[in-house]
Design an enzyme around this catalytic site. Structure first.
Site, short mmCIF file in Angstrom:
data_model
loop_
_atom_site.label_atom_id
_atom_site.label_comp_id
_atom_site.label_asym_id
_atom_site.label_seq_id
_atom_site.Cartn_x
_atom_site.Cartn_y
_atom_site.Cartn_z
N ASN A 233 48.76 -7.62 100.90
CA ASN A 233 47.84 -6.36 101.28
C ASN A 233 48.09 -5.38 100.47
OD1 ASN A 233 46.14 -4.79 102.59
ND2 ASN A 233 46.93 -4.91 104.29
N LYS B 211 53.39 33.85 67.00
CA LYS B 211 53.16 34.06 68.31
C LYS B 211 52.05 35.19 68.46
CE LYS B 211 53.94 37.40 71.70
NZ LYS B 211 53.91 39.14 71.63
N ARG C 167 63.85 49.88 49.95
CA ARG C 167 65.43 49.26 49.88
C ARG C 167 66.13 50.54 49.86
NH1 ARG C 167 64.12 45.69 44.83
NH2 ARG C 167 63.03 43.85 45.79
N GLY D 89 54.50 11.01 103.92
CA GLY D 89 56.00 10.24 103.92
C GLY D 89 56.82 11.45 103.43
N ARG E 218 64.13 8.43 99.59
CA ARG E 218 64.86 7.48 98.36
C ARG E 218 64.53 8.26 97.13
NH1 ARG E 218 62.48 1.58 99.23
NH2 ARG E 218 60.98 2.37 100.68
N ALA F 188 60.85 42.05 47.95
CA ALA F 188 61.62 41.46 48.60
C ALA F 188 62.62 42.31 49.03
CB ALA F 188 62.25 40.35 47.76
#
Length: 451
Positions: A164, A346, A435, A9, A13, A418
């Protein structure tokens, strides 16, 4: 056994360029649900009758080893079965299914086959409260004598509640004889497969009308509304099976399973969780609200806080993820690892009891056990052309706002201050600071807006 699946089919629709039988239900095409159900029946031959969008349909099932029969013109269900019968062995028993009726269970089909004699015609039926639009099953003295379609039914036949489903079984030899006599003298000008019921009665073949347990199981999908209704029906079934196995849900109506979800004991799943592909969840796992988990494993005792995205990842026992964390493909976490809020990982391995707590990106990395990664730290794994790996030894402490420019190796027990940008090997058990010298620019003025 030959199973014939009618899937030709167009599905106009649906208003989609995708063939109807490829529309997704619980993350899989409608036809996939039917084929998987057919696989659980002992069949030597599964044939799909295809038509509209045939190339797409065949491509989607190229690895399934199916037999294919083309219905170039859609002239009804009887005509569809005709296309598959020439290559169906006469001695086989035939079971007819539909590619847009995806909720049928193998148990129901087994009951149809078992309660119908091998030389008889079996028809799967169901009682509905509103039978409008369905073919009615007409019985005399309890025996099925014919099926009548809505447009061809008289007033008394339209009151019949037993309808049916179209699913039927019979010997192939008899099916072929009935199909040769099939006509299209009806309001639709189509060859109705259901007309074989009256032929079977006329031939003296016993017809068994076997009632399914629920209407939902025989839902046909013709438009988006029906597709959404089938989605909810299937989700109720899947969640119900999990609850029967002991899984707890805050609200069973607000969980979606688009694949396979296997859970251990004492698992709790909060609202708006979505599971896709193959997901395995260990004992005592808690999954809070708003999570998407795809093709992943969660170890026992793990807690996934709200609004995380986990894909193709392996999470060990007693880990804590999120909230708002993302585990991308190739992530492997050992036991007692903590991945905090707004952290993305990841294609990385993180060993026992390490922590990446806040606002960090870890990509293409090998992190040892007992490592602390400070807030805002990133592995600079991409040089614009290639990806490179970062290795961090056991017990290292990475300060906040550190850039690890891969390829780079941080020794065990090392500490990085840091704000450092590190591009050279960091020695074990040492403090490394990288740094630029702080300076103040005299006379500097803030930029002003121009009118």
């Amino acid at each position: 056994m030959s199973i014939l699946i009618l899937a030709a089919g167009q599905g106009t629709r649906m208003r989609s360029s995708r063939p109807k039988v490829l529309q997704p239900l619980a993350g899989r095409p409608l036809l996939r649900h039917v084929v998987d159900c057919a696989r659980q029946i002992d069949a030597a031959d599964i044939c799909v009758v295809y038509g509209h969008g045939g190339d797409q349909v065949q491509a989607a099932f190229a690895a399934d080893g199916l037999r294919w029969a083309l219905q170039a013109e859609q002239l009804g269900t009887g005509h569809a079965v005709m296309q598959a019968m020439p290559e169906t062995a006469d001695d086989n028993r035939v079971l007819v299914l539909f590619g847009d009726v995806p909720l049928l269970r193998p148990q129901t089909l087994e009951r149809l086959l078992n309660e119908c004699g091998a030389d008889d015609l079996g028809v799967l039926t169901v009682d509905v409260s509103n039978p409008h639009g369905y073919g009615r099953i007409v019985r005399e003295n309890g025996r099925v004598v014919r099926n009548v379609e809505e447009k061809d039914a008289n007033d008394s036949e339209r009151l019949i509640k037993e309808v049916n489903s179209g699913v039927m079984c019979a010997p192939a030899r008899k099916f072929k004889a009935w199909l040769e006599r099939l006509g299209n003298d009806n309001s639709q000008g189509e060859y109705y497969l259901t007309d074989v019921i009256a032929m079977a009665v006329a031939d003296g073949t016993e017809v068994h009308g076997i009632k399914a347990d629920s209407v939902e199981e025989l839902m046909g999908i013709n438009d988006r509304r029906q597709l959404a209704e089938a989605e909810r029906a299937l989700q109720r079934r899947l969640v119900g099976e999990l609850m029967a196995a002991g899984v707890g849900f805050a609200d069973p109506s607000r969980v979606d399973i688009r694949g396979t979800l296997r859970c251990g004991q004492d698992v709790f799943i909060d609202v708006n969780a979505v599971f896709e592909g193959d997901v395995v969840v260990g004992d005592n796992v808690v999954i809070e609200t708003g999570n998407l988990i795809r093709d992943s494993r969660l170890g026992a005792g793990t807690v996934v806080h709200a609004n995380c995205h986990i894909e193709q990842s392996e999470v060990g026992d007693e880990c804590e993820i999120g909230p708002y964390a993302r585990l991308r493909p190739g992530t492997k976490l050992a036991e007692q690892v903590k991945i905090g809020n707004f952290v993305e990982v990841k294609k990385s391995n993180i060993a026992h009891a390490s922590k990446v707590n806040h606002l960090s990106y870890i990509g293409d990395a090998e992190i040892g056990s007992g490592v602390n990664v400070g807030a805002g730290t990133i592995t600079c794994n991409y040089d614009g052309a290639n990806k490179h790996r970062t290795t961090i030894g056991d017990g290292a402490f990475i300060g906040s706002g550190v850039n690890l420019v891969a390829p780079v190796e941080v020794g065990s027990g090392a500490t990085i201050g840091a704000g450092s940008t590190v591009s050279k090997p960091v020695p074990a058990d040492q403090l490394t600071v990288a740094r630029a010298r702080q300076m103040t620019v005299p006379g500097w003025k803030k930029p002003q807006k121009t009118s």
